[in-house]
Scaffold this motif. Sequence first.
Motif, PDB file in Angstrom:
ATOM      1  N   GLU A  67       0.604  -1.207  -0.189  1.00  0.00           N
ATOM      2  CA  GLU A  67       0.364  -0.156  -0.059  1.00  0.00           C
ATOM      3  C   GLU A  67       0.401   1.226  -0.162  1.00  0.00           C
ATOM      4  O   GLU A  67       0.573   2.072   0.508  1.00  0.00           O
ATOM      5  N   ASN A  68       2.153   1.215   0.459  1.00  0.00           N
ATOM      6  CA  ASN A  68       2.951   2.403   0.717  1.00  0.00           C
ATOM      7  C   ASN A  68       4.616   2.256   0.299  1.00  0.00           C
ATOM      8  O   ASN A  68       5.253   2.101   0.524  1.00  0.00           O
ATOM      9  N   PRO A  69       4.026   1.699  -1.394  1.00  0.00           N
ATOM     10  CA  PRO A  69       5.867   1.502  -1.958  1.00  0.00           C
ATOM     11  C   PRO A  69       6.983   2.938  -2.045  1.00  0.00           C
ATOM     12  O   PRO A  69       8.212   2.171  -1.721  1.00  0.00           O
ATOM     13  N   ASP A  70       6.431   3.890  -1.771  1.00  0.00           N
ATOM     14  CA  ASP A  70       7.002   5.462  -2.001  1.00  0.00           C
ATOM     15  C   ASP A  70       7.801   4.916  -0.349  1.00  0.00           C
ATOM     16  O   ASP A  70       9.216   5.264  -0.162  1.00  0.00           O
ATOM     17  N   ILE A  71       6.780   4.905   0.244  1.00  0.00           N
ATOM     18  CA  ILE A  71       7.842   5.214   1.372  1.00  0.00           C
ATOM     19  C   ILE A  71       8.398   3.373   1.872  1.00  0.00           C
ATOM     20  O   ILE A  71       9.602   4.180   2.238  1.00  0.00           O
ATOM     21  N   PHE A  72       7.924   2.723   1.623  1.00  0.00           N
ATOM     22  CA  PHE A  72       8.908   1.852   1.104  1.00  0.00           C
ATOM     23  C   PHE A  72      10.194   1.296   1.276  1.00  0.00           C
ATOM     24  O   PHE A  72      11.258   1.616   1.965  1.00  0.00           O
TER      25      PHE A  72
END
Length: 125
Positions: free
Chosen positions: A32-37
């Motif tokens: 759900e949060n690939p950029d954060i990861f």
Amino acid sequence: MSKSIFDSIENSSEFKESFKILLNNFINYIIENPDIFLFIEQFNNSPLYNKIPQEYYDDLYQLHDSFYQKGKEQNLLKDVSIYLLTVYTYYPVVQLIKTYFSGEVELTDSNIESVLQMSWDAIKV
């Protein structure tokens, strides 16, 4: 991210079940949060990571460390450092997700269950 992956883990639930919930939460957060990861992954491998005071990480990982300590106290986990337990818990999941993002593998229920079981097998007594 740490707070999100510990959501819905009950203190009273069985440790192995909590472990699977934790890893499923981790996978869902990443999807759900690939950029954060991906930012966290890049930051953790940069020289800036070592410039953050250790006290910040101590607070950040308190939930994490107490979770693994609970498993150790119940004699469910190998008697090794929490760091090593963490490596064998999260690294396989991170690698699965990275290969999913690159299109090399599908993120099927079967693949997820296999990685969860292999992670568990790596750290359990």
